[in-house]
Design a protein around this motif. Structure first.
Motif, PDB file in Angstrom:
ATOM      1  N   ALA A  49     -16.411 129.123 157.045  1.00 30.76           N
ATOM      2  CA  ALA A  49     -17.204 129.228 158.286  1.00 30.76           C
ATOM      3  C   ALA A  49     -16.808 130.452 159.102  1.00 30.76           C
ATOM      4  O   ALA A  49     -17.653 131.112 159.701  1.00 30.76           O
ATOM      5  CB  ALA A  49     -17.022 127.964 159.127  1.00 30.76           C
ATOM      6  N   LYS A  50     -15.513 130.756 159.120  1.00 30.31           N
ATOM      7  CA  LYS A  50     -15.027 131.881 159.922  1.00 30.31           C
ATOM      8  C   LYS A  50     -15.113 133.212 159.197  1.00 30.31           C
ATOM      9  O   LYS A  50     -15.014 134.264 159.829  1.00 30.31           O
ATOM     10  CB  LYS A  50     -13.547 131.664 160.289  1.00 30.31           C
ATOM     11  N   GLY A  51     -15.189 133.165 157.850  1.00 29.17           N
ATOM     12  CA  GLY A  51     -15.010 134.394 157.083  1.00 29.17           C
ATOM     13  C   GLY A  51     -13.565 134.848 157.185  1.00 29.17           C
ATOM     14  O   GLY A  51     -13.267 136.033 157.278  1.00 29.17           O
ATOM     15  N   ARG A  52     -12.653 133.859 157.179  1.00 33.59           N
ATOM     16  CA  ARG A  52     -11.229 134.152 157.410  1.00 33.59           C
ATOM     17  C   ARG A  52     -10.548 134.553 156.110  1.00 33.59           C
ATOM     18  O   ARG A  52     -10.750 133.882 155.079  1.00 33.59           O
ATOM     19  CB  ARG A  52     -10.552 132.899 157.970  1.00 33.59           C
ATOM     20  N   PRO A  53      -9.719 135.617 156.127  1.00 33.54           N
ATOM     21  CA  PRO A  53      -8.979 135.980 154.921  1.00 33.54           C
ATOM     22  C   PRO A  53      -8.110 134.808 154.451  1.00 33.54           C
ATOM     23  O   PRO A  53      -7.513 134.112 155.278  1.00 33.54           O
ATOM     24  CB  PRO A  53      -8.105 137.164 155.364  1.00 33.54           C
ATOM     25  N   PRO A 136      -7.578 127.087 163.478  1.00 31.92           N
ATOM     26  CA  PRO A 136      -7.405 128.458 163.954  1.00 31.92           C
ATOM     27  C   PRO A 136      -8.366 128.632 165.128  1.00 31.92           C
ATOM     28  O   PRO A 136      -9.080 127.688 165.496  1.00 31.92           O
ATOM     29  CB  PRO A 136      -7.858 129.288 162.755  1.00 31.92           C
ATOM     30  N   SER A 137      -8.413 129.802 165.728  1.00 29.39           N
ATOM     31  CA  SER A 137      -9.373 130.037 166.809  1.00 29.39           C
ATOM     32  C   SER A 137     -10.797 129.933 166.256  1.00 29.39           C
ATOM     33  O   SER A 137     -11.059 130.296 165.101  1.00 29.39           O
ATOM     34  CB  SER A 137      -9.123 131.407 167.428  1.00 29.39           C
ATOM     35  N   ALA A 138     -11.734 129.440 167.100  1.00 27.58           N
ATOM     36  CA  ALA A 138     -13.086 129.106 166.621  1.00 27.58           C
ATOM     37  C   ALA A 138     -14.067 130.273 166.771  1.00 27.58           C
ATOM     38  O   ALA A 138     -15.151 130.130 167.326  1.00 27.58           O
ATOM     39  CB  ALA A 138     -13.599 127.880 167.373  1.00 27.58           C
ATOM     40  N   ASN A 139     -13.650 131.443 166.265  1.00 30.30           N
ATOM     41  CA  ASN A 139     -14.507 132.632 166.291  1.00 30.30           C
ATOM     42  C   ASN A 139     -14.751 133.091 164.858  1.00 30.30           C
ATOM     43  O   ASN A 139     -14.015 132.697 163.952  1.00 30.30           O
ATOM     44  CB  ASN A 139     -13.794 133.762 167.050  1.00 30.30           C
ATOM     45  N   ARG A 140     -15.780 133.930 164.661  1.00 30.61           N
ATOM     46  CA  ARG A 140     -15.901 134.603 163.365  1.00 30.61           C
ATOM     47  C   ARG A 140     -14.685 135.505 163.219  1.00 30.61           C
ATOM     48  O   ARG A 140     -14.241 136.135 164.174  1.00 30.61           O
ATOM     49  CB  ARG A 140     -17.187 135.444 163.312  1.00 30.61           C
ATOM     50  N   PRO A 144     -13.306 138.509 169.112  1.00 26.23           N
ATOM     51  CA  PRO A 144     -12.477 137.957 170.192  1.00 26.23           C
ATOM     52  C   PRO A 144     -12.467 136.429 170.125  1.00 26.23           C
ATOM     53  O   PRO A 144     -13.479 135.805 169.805  1.00 26.23           O
ATOM     54  CB  PRO A 144     -13.199 138.419 171.468  1.00 26.23           C
ATOM     55  N   SER A 145     -11.332 135.826 170.445  1.00 23.25           N
ATOM     56  CA  SER A 145     -11.245 134.361 170.439  1.00 23.25           C
ATOM     57  C   SER A 145     -12.156 133.771 171.512  1.00 23.25           C
ATOM     58  O   SER A 145     -12.363 134.386 172.556  1.00 23.25           O
ATOM     59  CB  SER A 145      -9.799 133.935 170.701  1.00 23.25           C
ATOM     60  N   PRO A 146     -12.715 132.572 171.260  1.00 23.36           N
ATOM     61  CA  PRO A 146     -13.638 131.966 172.225  1.00 23.36           C
ATOM     62  C   PRO A 146     -12.907 131.207 173.324  1.00 23.36           C
ATOM     63  O   PRO A 146     -12.065 130.354 173.055  1.00 23.36           O
ATOM     64  CB  PRO A 146     -14.450 130.993 171.363  1.00 23.36           C
ATOM     65  N   ARG A 223      -7.364 142.591 161.067  1.00 25.27           N
ATOM     66  CA  ARG A 223      -8.174 143.079 162.179  1.00 25.27           C
ATOM     67  C   ARG A 223      -8.465 141.897 163.097  1.00 25.27           C
ATOM     68  O   ARG A 223      -8.782 140.814 162.633  1.00 25.27           O
ATOM     69  CB  ARG A 223      -9.470 143.629 161.587  1.00 25.27           C
ATOM     70  N   HIS A 224      -8.337 142.106 164.401  1.00 27.92           N
ATOM     71  CA  HIS A 224      -8.402 140.966 165.310  1.00 27.92           C
ATOM     72  C   HIS A 224      -9.055 141.311 166.640  1.00 27.92           C
ATOM     73  O   HIS A 224      -8.950 142.445 167.105  1.00 27.92           O
ATOM     74  CB  HIS A 224      -6.972 140.509 165.644  1.00 27.92           C
ATOM     75  N   TYR A 225      -9.655 140.346 167.249  1.00 30.39           N
ATOM     76  CA  TYR A 225     -10.025 140.381 168.670  1.00 30.39           C
ATOM     77  C   TYR A 225     -11.070 141.430 169.024  1.00 30.39           C
ATOM     78  O   TYR A 225     -11.246 141.758 170.184  1.00 30.39           O
ATOM     79  CB  TYR A 225      -8.789 140.608 169.572  1.00 30.39           C
TER      80      TYR A 225
END
Ligand code: AMP
Ligand code: MG
Length: 330
Positions: A49-53, A136-140, A144-146, A223-225
Protein backbone atom coordinates in the motif's frame (compact mmCIF):
# COMPACT_ATOMS: atom_id res chain seq x y z
CA UNK A 1 -9.68 -2.50 -3.50
CA UNK A 2 -12.99 -0.99 -2.38
CA UNK A 3 -13.22 2.56 -1.05
CA UNK A 4 -11.41 3.26 2.17
CA UNK A 5 -13.83 3.34 5.13
CA UNK A 6 -13.72 6.45 7.32
CA UNK A 7 -14.72 5.59 10.88
CA UNK A 8 -14.59 6.86 14.44
CA UNK A 9 -15.46 3.42 15.82
CA UNK A 10 -12.81 1.53 17.80
CA UNK A 11 -14.85 -1.67 17.43
CA UNK A 12 -14.91 -1.35 13.64
CA UNK A 13 -11.16 -0.69 13.51
CA UNK A 14 -10.54 -3.76 15.70
CA UNK A 15 -12.74 -6.01 13.53
CA UNK A 16 -10.91 -4.97 10.34
CA UNK A 17 -7.48 -5.46 11.91
CA UNK A 18 -8.49 -8.82 13.40
CA UNK A 19 -9.32 -10.17 9.95
CA UNK A 20 -5.97 -9.07 8.48
CA UNK A 21 -7.01 -5.62 7.20
CA UNK A 22 -5.09 -2.34 7.14
CA UNK A 23 -6.32 0.55 9.29
CA UNK A 24 -4.68 3.98 9.60
CA UNK A 25 -4.55 4.95 13.27
CA UNK A 26 -3.99 8.27 15.04
CA UNK A 27 -1.03 8.63 17.40
CA UNK A 28 0.62 11.65 19.02
CA UNK A 29 3.50 11.63 16.50
CA UNK A 30 1.95 11.02 13.05
CA UNK A 31 -0.84 8.74 11.76
CA UNK A 32 0.35 5.13 11.45
CA UNK A 33 -0.72 2.45 8.98
CA UNK A 34 -1.63 -0.48 11.21
CA UNK A 35 -1.86 -4.24 10.71
CA UNK A 36 -1.70 -7.05 13.23
CA UNK A 37 1.96 -7.72 13.97
CA UNK A 38 1.59 -11.52 13.90
CA UNK A 39 0.11 -11.73 10.38
CA UNK A 40 2.70 -11.85 7.60
CA UNK A 41 0.13 -11.37 4.82
CA UNK A 42 -1.29 -8.26 6.48
CA UNK A 43 2.25 -6.93 6.96
CA UNK A 44 3.07 -7.56 3.30
CA UNK A 45 0.03 -5.46 2.40
CA UNK A 46 1.47 -2.49 4.36
CA UNK A 47 4.57 -2.53 2.13
CA UNK A 48 2.40 -2.81 -0.97
CA UNK A 49 0.00 0.00 0.00
CA UNK A 50 2.83 2.40 0.84
CA UNK A 51 5.24 1.36 -1.89
CA UNK A 52 7.68 0.87 0.99
CA UNK A 53 11.14 -0.61 0.33
CA UNK A 54 11.25 -4.17 1.71
CA UNK A 55 14.32 -3.42 3.85
CA UNK A 56 12.62 -0.71 5.94
CA UNK A 57 11.29 -2.24 9.20
CA UNK A 58 7.95 -1.42 10.88
CA UNK A 59 7.33 -0.42 14.50
CA UNK A 60 5.28 -2.70 16.77
CA UNK A 61 2.79 -0.66 18.82
CA UNK A 62 1.69 -1.97 22.21
CA UNK A 63 -0.97 -0.95 24.72
CA UNK A 64 0.95 -2.03 27.84
CA UNK A 65 4.51 -2.85 28.90
CA UNK A 66 3.44 -6.49 29.39
CA UNK A 67 2.55 -6.72 25.69
CA UNK A 68 6.18 -6.01 24.73
CA UNK A 69 6.86 -9.67 25.57
CA UNK A 70 4.64 -10.68 22.64
CA UNK A 71 7.26 -9.40 20.19
CA UNK A 72 10.65 -9.21 21.94
CA UNK A 73 12.96 -11.84 23.43
CA UNK A 74 14.40 -9.79 26.28
CA UNK A 75 14.45 -6.27 27.70
CA UNK A 76 17.64 -4.72 29.10
CA UNK A 77 17.03 -3.17 32.56
CA UNK A 78 17.79 0.34 31.25
CA UNK A 79 15.24 -0.16 28.44
CA UNK A 80 12.60 -1.00 31.01
CA UNK A 81 13.50 2.21 32.87
CA UNK A 82 12.99 4.18 29.64
CA UNK A 83 9.59 2.56 29.05
CA UNK A 84 8.50 3.36 32.56
CA UNK A 85 9.62 6.97 32.27
CA UNK A 86 8.52 7.87 28.72
CA UNK A 87 5.63 5.56 27.74
CA UNK A 88 3.10 6.19 26.52
CA UNK A 89 5.07 8.62 24.35
CA UNK A 90 7.12 9.30 21.21
CA UNK A 91 9.91 6.83 21.98
CA UNK A 92 10.61 3.62 20.01
CA UNK A 93 12.96 1.10 21.61
CA UNK A 94 14.87 -1.34 19.41
CA UNK A 95 15.12 -4.73 21.15
CA UNK A 96 15.96 -8.35 20.17
CA UNK A 97 13.00 -9.81 18.27
CA UNK A 98 11.29 -13.11 19.05
CA UNK A 99 12.00 -15.79 16.49
CA UNK A 100 8.33 -16.50 15.81
CA UNK A 101 7.64 -12.98 14.50
CA UNK A 102 7.00 -12.52 10.75
CA UNK A 103 10.12 -11.33 8.93
CA UNK A 104 8.19 -8.39 7.37
CA UNK A 105 7.88 -6.80 10.81
CA UNK A 106 11.64 -6.39 11.11
CA UNK A 107 12.57 -6.36 7.42
CA UNK A 108 14.65 -9.43 8.20
CA UNK A 109 16.59 -7.92 11.13
CA UNK A 110 17.19 -9.67 14.46
CA UNK A 111 15.72 -6.65 16.24
CA UNK A 112 12.34 -4.96 16.42
CA UNK A 113 11.25 -1.40 17.21
CA UNK A 114 8.50 -1.21 19.90
CA UNK A 115 6.53 1.74 21.21
CA UNK A 116 3.42 2.60 23.23
CA UNK A 117 1.61 5.51 21.54
CA UNK A 118 0.17 8.34 23.61
CA UNK A 119 -3.28 8.20 22.04
CA UNK A 120 -6.22 6.74 23.94
CA UNK A 121 -8.17 5.61 20.85
CA UNK A 122 -5.27 3.69 19.37
CA UNK A 123 -4.32 2.12 22.69
CA UNK A 124 -7.97 1.03 23.03
CA UNK A 125 -7.76 -0.58 19.56
CA UNK A 126 -4.55 -2.48 20.41
CA UNK A 127 -5.90 -3.57 23.78
CA UNK A 128 -9.16 -4.88 22.31
CA UNK A 129 -7.32 -6.62 19.46
CA UNK A 130 -5.08 -8.32 22.03
CA UNK A 131 -2.13 -8.35 19.61
CA UNK A 132 0.53 -5.66 18.99
CA UNK A 133 -0.12 -3.55 15.90
CA UNK A 134 2.70 -3.00 13.39
CA UNK A 135 2.61 0.46 11.89
CA UNK A 136 4.91 2.67 9.88
CA UNK A 137 3.77 6.21 9.05
CA UNK A 138 0.58 6.18 6.92
CA UNK A 139 1.96 8.01 3.87
CA UNK A 140 3.05 6.85 0.42
CA UNK A 141 6.72 5.94 0.76
CA UNK A 142 9.00 8.98 0.51
CA UNK A 143 6.23 11.51 1.16
CA UNK A 144 5.81 13.73 4.25
CA UNK A 145 4.27 11.83 7.17
CA UNK A 146 0.53 12.45 7.70
CA UNK A 147 -0.46 14.54 10.70
CA UNK A 148 -4.21 14.56 9.86
CA UNK A 149 -6.59 11.82 8.71
CA UNK A 150 -7.21 13.86 5.57
CA UNK A 151 -3.49 13.60 4.70
CA UNK A 152 -3.73 9.81 5.07
CA UNK A 153 -6.68 9.77 2.68
CA UNK A 154 -4.77 11.96 0.21
CA UNK A 155 -1.96 9.38 0.00
CA UNK A 156 -3.72 6.04 0.58
CA UNK A 157 -7.41 6.29 -0.44
CA UNK A 158 -8.45 3.01 -2.07
CA UNK A 159 -5.20 1.31 -1.00
CA UNK A 160 -6.11 0.59 2.64
CA UNK A 161 -9.27 -0.70 4.34
CA UNK A 162 -10.03 2.08 6.80
CA UNK A 163 -8.94 5.26 8.56
CA UNK A 164 -9.75 5.74 12.24
CA UNK A 165 -10.57 9.43 12.31
CA UNK A 166 -9.33 11.67 15.10
CA UNK A 167 -7.82 15.14 15.39
CA UNK A 168 -4.45 16.36 14.12
CA UNK A 169 -1.42 14.82 15.81
CA UNK A 170 0.14 16.85 18.62
CA UNK A 171 3.88 16.15 18.16
CA UNK A 172 3.95 16.10 14.36
CA UNK A 173 7.32 14.35 13.92
CA UNK A 174 7.98 10.60 14.10
CA UNK A 175 9.20 8.99 17.32
CA UNK A 176 12.73 9.03 18.66
CA UNK A 177 14.22 5.60 17.81
CA UNK A 178 16.70 4.25 20.39
CA UNK A 179 18.82 1.13 20.03
CA UNK A 180 18.57 -0.79 23.31
CA UNK A 181 20.50 -3.90 22.26
CA UNK A 182 23.90 -2.73 23.56
CA UNK A 183 25.31 -1.56 26.90
CA UNK A 184 23.83 1.93 26.63
CA UNK A 185 20.90 3.50 24.77
CA UNK A 186 21.90 4.91 21.36
CA UNK A 187 19.67 7.33 19.44
CA UNK A 188 19.22 6.13 15.85
CA UNK A 189 16.63 8.73 14.83
CA UNK A 190 16.02 12.00 16.71
CA UNK A 191 12.50 12.89 17.83
CA UNK A 192 10.59 14.72 20.53
CA UNK A 193 12.20 12.66 23.32
CA UNK A 194 15.64 14.26 23.29
CA UNK A 195 19.12 13.08 24.24
CA UNK A 196 18.86 15.17 27.42
CA UNK A 197 15.57 13.41 28.27
CA UNK A 198 17.21 9.99 27.86
CA UNK A 199 20.27 11.07 29.83
CA UNK A 200 18.05 12.10 32.72
CA UNK A 201 17.27 8.38 33.09
CA UNK A 202 20.51 6.88 31.75
CA UNK A 203 23.44 9.36 31.80
CA UNK A 204 25.44 7.32 29.28
CA UNK A 205 22.80 7.52 26.54
CA UNK A 206 24.39 8.81 23.34
CA UNK A 207 23.78 9.69 19.71
CA UNK A 208 24.60 7.25 16.96
CA UNK A 209 27.88 7.90 15.20
CA UNK A 210 27.42 8.68 11.50
CA UNK A 211 28.98 5.33 10.48
CA UNK A 212 26.48 3.42 12.63
CA UNK A 213 23.39 4.82 10.97
CA UNK A 214 22.83 2.83 7.82
CA UNK A 215 23.63 -0.44 9.52
CA UNK A 216 21.46 0.00 12.57
CA UNK A 217 18.48 1.99 11.33
CA UNK A 218 17.80 0.92 7.78
CA UNK A 219 15.01 3.47 7.30
CA UNK A 220 17.59 6.24 7.38
CA UNK A 221 18.89 5.10 4.00
CA UNK A 222 15.71 5.91 2.15
CA UNK A 223 14.36 9.05 0.53
CA UNK A 224 11.98 10.58 3.04
CA UNK A 225 9.54 13.33 3.87
CA UNK A 226 9.59 14.97 0.43
CA UNK A 227 6.65 17.03 -0.77
CA UNK A 228 6.14 17.79 -4.44
CA UNK A 229 8.20 20.99 -4.15
CA UNK A 230 11.80 21.89 -3.41
CA UNK A 231 12.54 22.28 0.32
CA UNK A 232 15.36 24.60 1.37
CA UNK A 233 16.84 26.15 4.47
CA UNK A 234 16.86 29.92 5.01
CA UNK A 235 17.95 32.18 7.89
CA UNK A 236 17.97 32.05 10.84
CA UNK A 237 16.38 35.49 11.17
CA UNK A 238 16.50 35.95 14.93
CA UNK A 239 19.84 37.79 15.25
CA UNK A 240 18.94 41.20 13.80
CA UNK A 241 16.34 42.86 11.62
CA UNK A 242 18.65 44.29 8.99
CA UNK A 243 17.91 41.57 6.46
CA UNK A 244 21.54 40.69 5.81
CA UNK A 245 23.16 37.35 5.01
CA UNK A 246 20.79 34.65 3.80
CA UNK A 247 17.94 37.05 4.28
CA UNK A 248 18.96 38.92 1.14
CA UNK A 249 16.80 37.90 -1.83
CA UNK A 250 18.69 35.66 -4.23
CA UNK A 251 18.42 37.23 -7.71
CA UNK A 252 18.59 33.82 -9.44
CA UNK A 253 15.39 32.95 -7.64
CA UNK A 254 13.44 36.08 -8.43
CA UNK A 255 11.44 34.29 -11.11
CA UNK A 256 10.07 31.90 -8.47
CA UNK A 257 9.19 34.71 -6.09
CA UNK A 258 5.45 34.18 -6.41
CA UNK A 259 5.68 30.45 -5.88
CA UNK A 260 7.46 30.06 -2.57
CA UNK A 261 6.20 29.50 0.98
CA UNK A 262 7.90 30.12 4.32
CA UNK A 263 7.74 28.46 7.74
CA UNK A 264 9.80 29.52 10.73
CA UNK A 265 9.94 31.04 14.18
CA UNK A 266 10.52 34.61 12.99
CA UNK A 267 9.18 36.90 10.29
CA UNK A 268 11.14 36.50 7.07
CA UNK A 269 12.88 39.69 5.89
CA UNK A 270 11.04 39.65 2.55
CA UNK A 271 7.48 38.57 3.36
CA UNK A 272 5.95 39.87 0.15
CA UNK A 273 7.65 37.19 -1.91
CA UNK A 274 5.72 34.35 -0.22
CA UNK A 275 2.28 33.02 -1.11
CA UNK A 276 2.03 31.30 2.29
CA UNK A 277 3.76 32.13 5.57
CA UNK A 278 3.57 30.35 8.89
CA UNK A 279 5.26 31.84 11.95
CA UNK A 280 5.33 29.20 14.67
CA UNK A 281 5.18 30.52 18.24
CA UNK A 282 7.56 27.81 19.53
CA UNK A 283 9.84 25.01 18.37
CA UNK A 284 7.12 22.52 19.34
CA UNK A 285 4.62 24.38 17.16
CA UNK A 286 7.13 24.44 14.27
CA UNK A 287 7.55 20.66 14.59
CA UNK A 288 3.81 20.09 14.86
CA UNK A 289 3.10 22.17 11.73
CA UNK A 290 5.97 21.15 9.46
CA UNK A 291 4.52 18.22 7.49
CA UNK A 292 1.06 19.80 7.30
CA UNK A 293 2.69 22.98 5.99
CA UNK A 294 4.47 20.92 3.32
CA UNK A 295 1.12 19.53 2.17
CA UNK A 296 -0.62 22.93 2.24
CA UNK A 297 2.23 24.37 0.18
CA UNK A 298 1.86 21.53 -2.32
CA UNK A 299 -1.84 22.29 -2.64
CA UNK A 300 -0.95 25.96 -3.29
CA UNK A 301 1.29 24.77 -6.11
CA UNK A 302 4.40 26.38 -4.63
CA UNK A 303 7.74 25.45 -6.19
CA UNK A 304 9.94 26.10 -3.17
CA UNK A 305 9.33 25.74 0.57
CA UNK A 306 11.65 27.85 2.72
CA UNK A 307 12.26 26.61 6.27
CA UNK A 308 13.96 28.84 8.83
CA UNK A 309 17.01 27.17 10.33
CA UNK A 310 16.85 26.35 14.04
CA UNK A 311 19.63 25.38 16.50
CA UNK A 312 20.35 21.67 16.10
CA UNK A 313 19.70 20.69 19.71
CA UNK A 314 16.79 19.23 21.67
CA UNK A 315 13.67 19.14 19.53
CA UNK A 316 15.57 21.33 17.03
CA UNK A 317 17.69 18.30 16.23
CA UNK A 318 14.67 16.27 15.09
CA UNK A 319 13.33 19.21 13.11
CA UNK A 320 16.73 19.73 11.46
CA UNK A 321 16.95 16.02 10.61
CA UNK A 322 13.54 15.99 8.88
CA UNK A 323 14.13 19.23 6.95
CA UNK A 324 17.64 18.09 5.93
CA UNK A 325 16.17 14.90 4.53
CA UNK A 326 13.19 16.59 2.90
CA UNK A 327 15.62 18.97 1.19
CA UNK A 328 17.80 16.12 0.00
CA UNK A 329 20.84 17.50 1.81
CA UNK A 330 21.23 14.27 3.77
P1 AMP B 1 8.21 4.96 10.19
O1 AMP B 1 7.21 4.68 11.27
O2 AMP B 1 7.59 5.11 8.84
O3 AMP B 1 9.10 6.09 10.56
O4 AMP B 1 9.16 3.67 10.07
C1 AMP B 1 9.68 3.00 11.17
C2 AMP B 1 11.12 3.37 11.40
O5 AMP B 1 11.51 2.84 12.66
C3 AMP B 1 12.11 2.75 10.43
O6 AMP B 1 12.26 3.50 9.24
C4 AMP B 1 13.39 2.72 11.24
O7 AMP B 1 14.03 4.00 11.20
C5 AMP B 1 12.89 2.50 12.66
N1 AMP B 1 13.01 1.08 13.05
C6 AMP B 1 12.02 0.17 13.15
N2 AMP B 1 12.50 -1.04 13.50
C7 AMP B 1 13.82 -0.90 13.63
C8 AMP B 1 14.89 -1.79 13.95
N3 AMP B 1 14.69 -3.07 14.23
N4 AMP B 1 16.14 -1.30 13.96
C9 AMP B 1 16.36 0.00 13.69
N5 AMP B 1 15.40 0.89 13.36
C10 AMP B 1 14.15 0.46 13.34
MG1 MG C 1 7.68 6.80 7.61
Amino acid sequence: MADTILTTSVAEAVAILASGGLVALPTETVYGLGARADDSRALARIFEAKGRPADNPLIAHVASIEQVGDVVLSIAPYARDLMERFWPGPLTLVLPVREDMPSQLTAGLQTVGVRMPDHALTRAVIKALGVPVAAPSANRSGRPSPTTWEAVREDLEGRIDAILQAGPTTVGLESTVVDCTGDVPVILRPGAITLADLQSVHPEARQRRPDEAAHRSPGLRHRHYRPDAEVRWVGPFDTDTSGTGEAAPDPTEAKHAASASYIGLHDPPDPLRYVRIEIAPSLAAYARSLFHFFRLSEADGVRSIHCERVPCEGLGQALTDRIDRASGSE
